[in-house]
Design a protein around this motif. Sequence first.
Motif, PDB file in Angstrom:
ATOM      1  N   ILE A  32       2.108   7.484 -12.514  1.00 14.19           N
ATOM      2  CA  ILE A  32       3.992   8.168 -12.938  1.00 14.19           C
ATOM      3  C   ILE A  32       4.784   7.339 -11.865  1.00 14.19           C
ATOM      4  O   ILE A  32       5.882   7.060 -11.719  1.00 14.19           O
ATOM      5  CB  ILE A  32       4.177   8.333 -14.180  1.00 14.19           C
ATOM      6  N   LEU A  33       3.989   8.725 -11.555  1.00 15.81           N
ATOM      7  CA  LEU A  33       5.085   8.588 -10.226  1.00 15.81           C
ATOM      8  C   LEU A  33       4.882   7.988  -8.937  1.00 15.81           C
ATOM      9  O   LEU A  33       6.399   7.512  -8.295  1.00 15.81           O
ATOM     10  CB  LEU A  33       4.397  10.655  -9.028  1.00 15.81           C
ATOM     11  N   LEU A  37       8.713   6.131  -7.890  1.00 14.56           N
ATOM     12  CA  LEU A  37       9.153   5.809  -6.613  1.00 14.56           C
ATOM     13  C   LEU A  37       9.111   4.500  -5.879  1.00 14.56           C
ATOM     14  O   LEU A  37      10.007   4.045  -4.958  1.00 14.56           O
ATOM     15  CB  LEU A  37       7.268   6.400  -4.579  1.00 14.56           C
ATOM     16  N   ALA A  38       8.815   3.375  -6.311  1.00 14.62           N
ATOM     17  CA  ALA A  38       8.611   2.243  -6.253  1.00 14.62           C
ATOM     18  C   ALA A  38      10.209   1.305  -6.465  1.00 14.62           C
ATOM     19  O   ALA A  38      10.959   1.344  -6.170  1.00 14.62           O
ATOM     20  CB  ALA A  38       7.755   1.608  -6.978  1.00 14.62           C
ATOM     21  N   CYS A  39       9.906   1.886  -7.570  1.00 16.52           N
ATOM     22  CA  CYS A  39      11.176   1.735  -8.521  1.00 16.52           C
ATOM     23  C   CYS A  39      12.381   2.461  -7.479  1.00 16.52           C
ATOM     24  O   CYS A  39      13.757   2.408  -7.527  1.00 16.52           O
ATOM     25  CB  CYS A  39      11.499   2.441 -10.095  1.00 16.52           C
ATOM     26  N   GLY A  42      13.412   0.899  -4.646  1.00 21.91           N
ATOM     27  CA  GLY A  42      13.903  -0.622  -4.856  1.00 21.91           C
ATOM     28  C   GLY A  42      15.826  -0.428  -5.279  1.00 21.91           C
ATOM     29  O   GLY A  42      16.267  -0.760  -5.010  1.00 21.91           O
ATOM     30  N   PHE A  43      16.032   0.511  -6.130  1.00 23.20           N
ATOM     31  CA  PHE A  43      17.190   0.808  -6.042  1.00 23.20           C
ATOM     32  C   PHE A  43      17.920   1.068  -4.981  1.00 23.20           C
ATOM     33  O   PHE A  43      19.135   0.500  -4.723  1.00 23.20           O
ATOM     34  CB  PHE A  43      16.911   2.030  -7.543  1.00 23.20           C
ATOM     35  N   ILE A  44      16.893   2.085  -4.302  1.00 23.39           N
ATOM     36  CA  ILE A  44      17.698   2.130  -2.606  1.00 23.39           C
ATOM     37  C   ILE A  44      18.115   1.477  -1.996  1.00 23.39           C
ATOM     38  O   ILE A  44      19.608   0.970  -1.515  1.00 23.39           O
ATOM     39  CB  ILE A  44      17.535   2.970  -2.121  1.00 23.39           C
ATOM     40  N   PHE A  45      17.128   0.094  -1.986  1.00 21.17           N
ATOM     41  CA  PHE A  45      17.638  -0.539  -1.109  1.00 21.17           C
ATOM     42  C   PHE A  45      18.745  -1.935  -1.833  1.00 21.17           C
ATOM     43  O   PHE A  45      19.323  -2.085  -1.010  1.00 21.17           O
ATOM     44  CB  PHE A  45      15.798  -1.606  -1.491  1.00 21.17           C
ATOM     45  N   LEU A  46      18.602  -2.401  -3.357  1.00 21.41           N
ATOM     46  CA  LEU A  46      19.586  -3.198  -3.124  1.00 21.41           C
ATOM     47  C   LEU A  46      20.401  -2.485  -3.214  1.00 21.41           C
ATOM     48  O   LEU A  46      21.831  -2.796  -3.423  1.00 21.41           O
ATOM     49  CB  LEU A  46      18.919  -2.959  -4.585  1.00 21.41           C
ATOM     50  N   LEU A  47      20.658  -1.317  -3.681  1.00 24.80           N
ATOM     51  CA  LEU A  47      22.583  -0.312  -3.566  1.00 24.80           C
ATOM     52  C   LEU A  47      23.319  -0.670  -1.867  1.00 24.80           C
ATOM     53  O   LEU A  47      24.016  -0.588  -1.465  1.00 24.80           O
ATOM     54  CB  LEU A  47      22.089   1.321  -3.685  1.00 24.80           C
ATOM     55  N   ALA A 107      10.947  -0.118 -18.644  1.00 22.32           N
ATOM     56  CA  ALA A 107      12.604  -0.481 -18.632  1.00 22.32           C
ATOM     57  C   ALA A 107      13.179   0.601 -17.668  1.00 22.32           C
ATOM     58  O   ALA A 107      13.956  -0.894 -16.846  1.00 22.32           O
ATOM     59  CB  ALA A 107      13.386   1.189 -19.546  1.00 22.32           C
ATOM     60  N   PHE A 108      12.864   1.072 -15.958  1.00 17.93           N
ATOM     61  CA  PHE A 108      13.472   1.200 -15.172  1.00 17.93           C
ATOM     62  C   PHE A 108      12.762  -0.493 -14.463  1.00 17.93           C
ATOM     63  O   PHE A 108      13.705  -0.971 -13.507  1.00 17.93           O
ATOM     64  CB  PHE A 108      12.813   2.547 -14.599  1.00 17.93           C
ATOM     65  N   PHE A 109      11.360  -0.802 -14.225  1.00 16.99           N
ATOM     66  CA  PHE A 109      11.022  -1.490 -14.365  1.00 16.99           C
ATOM     67  C   PHE A 109      11.202  -3.224 -14.571  1.00 16.99           C
ATOM     68  O   PHE A 109      12.160  -3.938 -13.849  1.00 16.99           O
ATOM     69  CB  PHE A 109       9.652  -2.019 -14.180  1.00 16.99           C
ATOM     70  N   THR A 110      11.902  -3.221 -16.078  1.00 15.70           N
ATOM     71  CA  THR A 110      12.217  -4.168 -16.282  1.00 15.70           C
ATOM     72  C   THR A 110      13.832  -4.451 -15.815  1.00 15.70           C
ATOM     73  O   THR A 110      14.209  -5.864 -15.633  1.00 15.70           O
ATOM     74  CB  THR A 110      12.524  -4.091 -17.814  1.00 15.70           C
ATOM     75  N   ALA A 111      14.754  -3.366 -15.740  1.00 15.63           N
ATOM     76  CA  ALA A 111      16.348  -3.968 -15.423  1.00 15.63           C
ATOM     77  C   ALA A 111      15.966  -4.286 -13.522  1.00 15.63           C
ATOM     78  O   ALA A 111      16.863  -5.545 -12.859  1.00 15.63           O
ATOM     79  CB  ALA A 111      16.980  -2.784 -15.185  1.00 15.63           C
TER      80      ALA A 111
END
Length: 400
Positions: A32-33, A37-39, A42-47, A107-111
């Motif tokens: 899960i961790l 970390l991967a999500c 990805g969030f930081i990269f997209l932002l 859910a995080f991955f889905t978005a």
Amino acid sequence: MTSVLYYGLFVSLASVISFEDWREREIRNSLILLGLLACGAGFIFLLTNSVLGVNHARVWLLGEYYLPLRFYPKLIAHVVLSLAAGVGFWRWSIWPAGDAKFFALAAFFTALIDPNLPGFPLLLFLILLINIFVPAGILFTAETIVKLALAVPQLREVDWPKRLKAWREVVEIRFRETWPYRGEYLILFVNLFAFFFALQIGATRFGRLMPEPWGSLSIFVLMFAFWGRLTLVLRNKYVGAAAFAALGLAAPGGVLSFGWDIRGGFAAAARMVFNFGMLLSVGRVLFSWIIERDSLRELRVENLKYGDILSDSTWAQISAERELSGKMGERYVDGLSHGDVATLKAWLQSRKASDYSVYHTIPFALWIFLGTLLTISYRGSVVTALAPHLIRAQEAFCKR
């Protein structure tokens, strides 16, 4: 490119989680961790990509194709709602903690995989839940029907006059036990009515994703899943007073400001209360008399292990034992902890055999995985997919 990468990451990680949950009945926190970390990366990269793009700056390939900044508050809202749903299902003893965490991660991955999924951000978590529970429910219902069909020959051997008399006595006893709490049940009715009336008001937006009657049926199934915990809230007199006051204030305001059809909404809410009551009655009978009994297994000391869930009757018997007072932890749907197993084994080995039992449970991580894939690939709820086929089957049946 990011969507393809995260789709591959999710499928790989979820496959490992589902396999280990099926084999070991446990979801590792390390997996899960790793997913979080991967999500997060990805969030930081997209932002970062969006900030550069909005400011017309480029660093290598960053800043050329980007999501609007308004996407990120929506993503956070979606993740928070999904996490709240997962924690709620854990606290209401529907899911173990591992399944709840896996659902929030999915859910995080889905978005991140598809930011344009229908229902995002406020309803996507609910569509995910429907796509997880409805297919599982269909399979388990089919299994129950098959078992009932196989048990039909045994019904001929039942002494029906005696059985019916016993059932009538049970109903009379239940009625006498329930009568002193009639005020709480009236409050429960008011709260249900207010809730279903609010659903009717919001049906315009929600109906695009799940047409009636399948949308209402999906809500009914989710409510039935944690009805025991839900009644603790719905029978509270303060919640009932607040619901009654909100209904009294909202109805006139809705008529004057938005042109609500109050009469139609009240009638539809009353029908939903009746329909849910019928579903709850039938469902509780099926669950208590067939599914729950079928899931019971004899508790053997040598087979007792981490994650086993004691049956309600066994937990009540063991909780009453003074020797175990303070030694057993709280009862969660996660099952017995390693310490509980050691304590219980030592206690059971010092006693004679007794009628103790555990529930035979089915690992649910696989259903979360499949439900998430269904949401991403179909881009909607399974109820919407099944509705045309069910309607055609209903029309064909009515023509006969």
